[in-house]
Design a protein around this motif. Structure first.
Motif, PDB file in Angstrom:
ATOM      1  N   ALA A 131       0.853  -1.192   0.000  1.00 42.13           N
ATOM      2  CA  ALA A 131       0.000   0.000   0.000  1.00 42.13           C
ATOM      3  C   ALA A 131       0.888   1.241   0.000  1.00 42.13           C
ATOM      4  O   ALA A 131       2.106   1.152  -0.005  1.00 42.13           O
ATOM      5  CB  ALA A 131      -0.925  -0.008   1.215  1.00 42.13           C
ATOM      6  N   ALA A 132       0.253   2.416   0.028  1.00 41.89           N
ATOM      7  CA  ALA A 132       1.014   3.657  -0.140  1.00 41.89           C
ATOM      8  C   ALA A 132       1.364   4.347   1.172  1.00 41.89           C
ATOM      9  O   ALA A 132       1.926   5.441   1.157  1.00 41.89           O
ATOM     10  CB  ALA A 132       0.214   4.630  -1.018  1.00 41.89           C
ATOM     11  N   PHE A 133       1.070   3.723   2.295  1.00 44.98           N
ATOM     12  CA  PHE A 133       1.207   4.416   3.567  1.00 44.98           C
ATOM     13  C   PHE A 133       2.637   4.887   3.832  1.00 44.98           C
ATOM     14  O   PHE A 133       2.869   6.017   4.254  1.00 44.98           O
ATOM     15  CB  PHE A 133       0.724   3.518   4.713  1.00 44.98           C
ATOM     16  CG  PHE A 133      -0.667   2.990   4.512  1.00 44.98           C
ATOM     17  CD1 PHE A 133      -1.720   3.852   4.284  1.00 44.98           C
ATOM     18  CD2 PHE A 133      -0.925   1.632   4.542  1.00 44.98           C
ATOM     19  CE1 PHE A 133      -3.007   3.386   4.086  1.00 44.98           C
ATOM     20  CE2 PHE A 133      -2.201   1.142   4.348  1.00 44.98           C
ATOM     21  CZ  PHE A 133      -3.247   2.018   4.114  1.00 44.98           C
ATOM     22  N   GLY A 134       3.608   4.018   3.606  1.00 46.30           N
ATOM     23  CA  GLY A 134       5.003   4.381   3.860  1.00 46.30           C
ATOM     24  C   GLY A 134       5.499   5.469   2.942  1.00 46.30           C
ATOM     25  O   GLY A 134       6.183   6.411   3.372  1.00 46.30           O
ATOM     26  N   ILE A 135       5.179   5.354   1.662  1.00 46.89           N
ATOM     27  CA  ILE A 135       5.660   6.328   0.681  1.00 46.89           C
ATOM     28  C   ILE A 135       4.981   7.674   0.889  1.00 46.89           C
ATOM     29  O   ILE A 135       5.572   8.733   0.623  1.00 46.89           O
ATOM     30  CB  ILE A 135       5.463   5.809  -0.760  1.00 46.89           C
ATOM     31  CG1 ILE A 135       6.441   6.495  -1.722  1.00 46.89           C
ATOM     32  CG2 ILE A 135       4.041   5.978  -1.225  1.00 46.89           C
ATOM     33  CD1 ILE A 135       7.871   6.053  -1.558  1.00 46.89           C
ATOM     34  N   LEU A 136       3.751   7.681   1.394  1.00 46.24           N
ATOM     35  CA  LEU A 136       3.073   8.950   1.692  1.00 46.24           C
ATOM     36  C   LEU A 136       3.799   9.695   2.812  1.00 46.24           C
ATOM     37  O   LEU A 136       3.878  10.926   2.801  1.00 46.24           O
ATOM     38  CB  LEU A 136       1.617   8.694   2.093  1.00 46.24           C
ATOM     39  CG  LEU A 136       0.658   8.345   0.951  1.00 46.24           C
ATOM     40  CD1 LEU A 136      -0.677   7.864   1.498  1.00 46.24           C
ATOM     41  CD2 LEU A 136       0.458   9.534   0.027  1.00 46.24           C
ATOM     42  N   ALA A 137       4.344   8.947   3.764  1.00 41.79           N
ATOM     43  CA  ALA A 137       5.091   9.574   4.852  1.00 41.79           C
ATOM     44  C   ALA A 137       6.382  10.196   4.351  1.00 41.79           C
ATOM     45  O   ALA A 137       6.874  11.178   4.909  1.00 41.79           O
ATOM     46  CB  ALA A 137       5.400   8.538   5.935  1.00 41.79           C
ATOM     47  N   VAL A 138       6.930   9.649   3.265  1.00 39.28           N
ATOM     48  CA  VAL A 138       8.151  10.193   2.664  1.00 39.28           C
ATOM     49  C   VAL A 138       7.830  11.449   1.855  1.00 39.28           C
ATOM     50  O   VAL A 138       8.474  12.486   1.999  1.00 39.28           O
ATOM     51  CB  VAL A 138       8.834   9.149   1.763  1.00 39.28           C
ATOM     52  CG1 VAL A 138      10.003   9.777   1.006  1.00 39.28           C
ATOM     53  CG2 VAL A 138       9.317   7.964   2.591  1.00 39.28           C
ATOM     54  N   VAL A 139       6.820  11.354   0.998  1.00 39.50           N
ATOM     55  CA  VAL A 139       6.492  12.465   0.088  1.00 39.50           C
ATOM     56  C   VAL A 139       5.785  13.602   0.812  1.00 39.50           C
ATOM     57  O   VAL A 139       6.030  14.776   0.550  1.00 39.50           O
ATOM     58  CB  VAL A 139       5.620  11.955  -1.087  1.00 39.50           C
ATOM     59  CG1 VAL A 139       5.224  13.108  -2.011  1.00 39.50           C
ATOM     60  CG2 VAL A 139       6.362  10.869  -1.864  1.00 39.50           C
ATOM     61  N   GLN A 140       4.900  13.253   1.763  1.00 38.62           N
ATOM     62  CA  GLN A 140       4.094  14.240   2.477  1.00 38.62           C
ATOM     63  C   GLN A 140       3.532  15.288   1.503  1.00 38.62           C
ATOM     64  O   GLN A 140       3.825  16.490   1.600  1.00 38.62           O
ATOM     65  CB  GLN A 140       4.926  14.913   3.569  1.00 38.62           C
ATOM     66  CG  GLN A 140       5.417  13.939   4.628  1.00 38.62           C
ATOM     67  CD  GLN A 140       6.072  14.604   5.814  1.00 38.62           C
ATOM     68  OE1 GLN A 140       5.962  15.825   6.008  1.00 38.62           O
ATOM     69  NE2 GLN A 140       6.762  13.832   6.641  1.00 38.62           N
ATOM     70  N   PRO A 141       2.708  14.827   0.558  1.00 38.00           N
ATOM     71  CA  PRO A 141       2.227  15.727  -0.500  1.00 38.00           C
ATOM     72  C   PRO A 141       1.232  16.772   0.007  1.00 38.00           C
ATOM     73  O   PRO A 141       0.541  16.555   1.001  1.00 38.00           O
ATOM     74  CB  PRO A 141       1.540  14.764  -1.470  1.00 38.00           C
ATOM     75  CG  PRO A 141       1.047  13.654  -0.595  1.00 38.00           C
ATOM     76  CD  PRO A 141       2.120  13.479   0.454  1.00 38.00           C
ATOM     77  N   ASP A 142       1.179  17.858  -0.729  1.00 40.33           N
ATOM     78  CA  ASP A 142       0.116  18.833  -0.475  1.00 40.33           C
ATOM     79  C   ASP A 142      -1.204  18.266  -0.993  1.00 40.33           C
ATOM     80  O   ASP A 142      -2.252  18.497  -0.403  1.00 40.33           O
ATOM     81  CB  ASP A 142       0.440  20.160  -1.165  1.00 40.33           C
ATOM     82  CG  ASP A 142       1.664  20.825  -0.558  1.00 40.33           C
ATOM     83  OD1 ASP A 142       1.547  21.336   0.566  1.00 40.33           O
ATOM     84  OD2 ASP A 142       2.742  20.790  -1.189  1.00 40.33           O
TER      85      ASP A 142
END
Length: 546
Positions: A131-142
């Motif tokens: 899933a995308a949970f880990g990568i979302l923590a890296v990118v922290q998108p607007d």
């Protein structure tokens, strides 16, 4: 010019819906600069993200497999970039893409290079997680950008979109849905490339004409309310990984080099783990010894949502099957070198007091919608248990296995009742006493013996066959010919096909979903993981897109 050559090859090979001249490609290549500079690690991007935050730039984030770039992807990515300043695209790594046979078609490197070649994309990251949970923590998108098909969270097979949105908002971002026409990479790949085994694509096309993905999903979701009791031998599977050095110099035996070992919950516990991914109410009933390490593993590895109704007996030895396995070179396939089974001796079985087990089983069995009997022939299921199950169950799903310790002595025909059953070809031939007759004739004979709703026989690399109570048979080819370990594949087929029969799904659907579960399990080492509902639905979605 190397980058130019790569891009030309990509444009031609993936059949994008625009014709590029060589000059145009060269222009694109040089204006974008070195494509590989866009592909960054998560660690590298964290520093980049801080700079964008200080500069006040709005970061947009798209995530997916991106197995085959098509016009829908281009429109999606361009719209994402148009509403922000920086576009980051993360790509799911191959081991975490569970979309069925032959997926992903392209490697991680090729998929990332393809995305990096697009002018609108600023950075490409590899997401090594399902899933995308880990990568979302890296990118922290607007803004986390998803296609319009995700706007209704109930349509998301993974049921992750709401959790992802919550994750994004915890970093101060929000969700953005793009519009435009929806394309399917899976449909394009299924029709343009040979990703399925022979006959599987033809079967999938025919099946999709009768059953839609939504109808399959409704059947799977209906399993959630089933109250299931699993009765059967509890087994611990031990895997000793080794490499074969050769034959012993003074004896006729293998000499192997030890590499490591793992231990998994097998037998009825493995089947219950498969079931618990689909049903909210699964109970395991059985007998185990008092080995502390086994108790710990059962408690640690089983889902907290499952119920255990186990009798602990100091005179009972929990069945342990120790397998010595070796890997096939660089292929992710394993052979068994030899095995050691730790079983209760025949003269010990009669000394075990199972009265408490009988009493609990008899008092609760009628409360369940389905009783799934996993008879491995190791002594738990005796005549008393068989009588209770056959007389008091609302619905009986039966699997009676043949193995080296009970060959020819644990035949399914010792039962008089089964509302649904599953067995392999060897077990079918032993049960009917026939080595040569056609499988379709033999399974009809067994169906006549039980007079149940549906039954199945698994045929290994030849697929499977199902039969309904009108004696109509349906065959399915093997859905994958890539195999890591076949241990557990039959149990997964049994678990899912039995639930299909219990919710009155058509026999063809039980054959289809059971085969999917078996194909997934055949690429799992032993019973290290259970087949999940998300994996089955993703696989089914892939098969039905033509």
């Amino acid at each position: 010019m190397k980058n130019v050559d790569i891009y030309i090859e990509f444009v031609i090979f993936t059949k994008l819906y625009r014709t590029y001249s060589t000059n145009e490609v060269i222009c694109l290549s040089y204006t974008q600069g070195a494509k590989n500079s866009k592909v960054v690690s998560c660690a590298e991007f964290k520093a980049i993200r801080e700079k964008y935050r200080k500069d006040g730039k709005k970061v947009m984030h798209c995530h997916g497999a991106f197995d085959l770039l098509h016009p829908g992807h281009i429109a999606h990515l361009e719209e994402a970039k148009s509403v922000g300043d920086v576009l980051v695209v993360s790509v799911t790594s191959a081991p975490y893409i569970n979309k069925g046979p032959g997926r992903p078609y392209f490697s991680d490197e090729l998929r990332m290079k393809s995305l990096a070649a697009l002018e609108c994309v600023d950075h490409v990251l590899l997401a090594e997680e399902p899933a995308a949970f880990g990568i979302l923590a890296v990118v922290q998108p607007d803004f986390y950008v998803k296609g319009a098909e995700y706007a209704k969270s109930e349509d998301d097979v993974t049921q992750n979109i709401d959790k992802e949105v919550e994750r994004v908002r915890s970093f101060g971002g929000d969700i953005y849905f793009t519009g435009g026409e929806i394309f399917s990479s899976t449909r394009l790949i299924n029709n343009a490339f040979s990703v399925m085994p022979p006959k599987a694509a033809e079967y999938a096309k025919s099946f999709s004409e009768k059953f839609s993905f939504n109808s399959i999903r409704e059947i799977v979701e209906s399993m959630k309310s089933l109250k299931i009791l699993v009765v059967g031998d509890i087994i611990i599977d031990e895997y000793i990984f080794c490499s074969v050095q050769g034959i012993m110099s003074k004896d006729m035996g293998y000499s192997v080099r030890y590499q490591g070992e793992e231990r998994y919950l097998g037998g009825s516990l493995a089947i219950a783990r498969h079931l618990s991914g689909f049903s909210d109410n699964v109970t395991v009933c059985g007998v185990v010894g008092e080995e502390p390490h086994i108790h710990s593993q059962i408690l640690n590895d089983l889902s907290r949502d499952m119920h255990l109704d186990l009798q602990f007996d100091p005179g009972f030895k929990t069945v342990v099957k120790r397998r010595f396995v070796r890997r096939h070179g660089i292929r992710n396939e394993y052979d068994k070198v030899f095995s050691i089974n730790y079983l209760n001796e025949e003269d010990e079985k009669g000394l075990i007091d199972k009265s408490a087990f009988y009493k609990r089983l008899e008092s609760s069995i009628s409360d369940f919608d389905m009783v799934l009997v996993a008879d491995f022939g190791h002594g738990l299921i005796d005549r008393t248990v068989m009588d209770i199950v056959q007389e008091k169950s609302r619905f009986v799903a039966l699997n009676c296995q043949t193995n080296s310790s009970n060959y020819g002595m644990n035949l399914i025909t010792k039962y008089k009742r089964a509302d649904t059953f599953t067995l392999d070809e060897r077990e079918l031939r032993l049960a009917t006493g026939n080595r040569t007759e056609d499988v379709a004739c033999l399974i009809k004979r067994l169906m006549n013996h039980f007079k149940g709703k549906a039954g199945w026989v698994t045929l290994g690399s030849f697929g499977a066959m199902g039969i309904d109570n009108d004696f109509k048979t349906s065959s399915i080819p093997a859905l994958t010919l890539t195999v890591q370990d076949t241990v557990g594949a039959g149990d997964a087929f049994f678990a899912i096909s039995s639930m299909c029969a219990a919710v009155n799904a058509p026999m063809e659907v039980g054959t289809f979903l059971g085969s999917i579960a078996g194909a997934i399990a055949a690429n799992i080492m032993g019973n290290s993981k259970a087949v999940t509902k998300v994996d089955v639905l993703k696989f089914a979605s892939t098969m039905l897109k033509f």
